[in-house]
Design a protein around this motif. Structure first.
Motif: not given
Length: 122
Positions: A58-62, A93-105
């Protein structure tokens, strides 16, 4: 034996959307999840999670100042049951380490595991 009644309501059921799935043609699958964040996330590409055997990556791309994509590559069908847990762990992991997620899809993150049914989700 009396059955136990639970306080579930049909209004508690949220239909979620799986990310867009693509067969890469070489035995691997890619799922792309569209994410938005509650605040500015000036990140580039970030490796989020990789299984020990390489069957899940899994990779996060802004893609914008508050938007990004979680790109998941798997060696089994993208929607196979074994991919659910690491996908949801990647959201956490994304929410806790990189930034709070607001929406998914485009749906509130609280509709998705691991955020669903948490008293402190927000």
């Amino acid at each position: 034996m009396a059955s136990k009644r639970y306080g579930y309501s049909s209004s508690d059921i949220k239909e979620t959307t799986w990310g867009s799935v693509r067969d890469l043609g070489d035995g691997r699958w890619e799922t792309v999840w569209q994410l938005t964040f509650k605040s500015l996330r000036p990140l580039g590409n970030v490796g989020v999670f990789r299984s020990d055997d390489g069957s899940f990556c899994a990779e996060l791309r802004m893609t914008g100042s508050t938007s990004g994509e979680l790109r998941v590559t798997t060696k089994s069908d993208a929607m196979a049951a074994e991919n659910y847990s690491p996908t949801y762990a990647s959201f956490r992991i994304i929410n806790d380490e990189y930034g709070e997620i607001e929406t998914i899809e485009t749906q509130l993150k609280d509709w998705y595991p691991p955020f669903r049914n948490r008293g402190d989700a927000g």
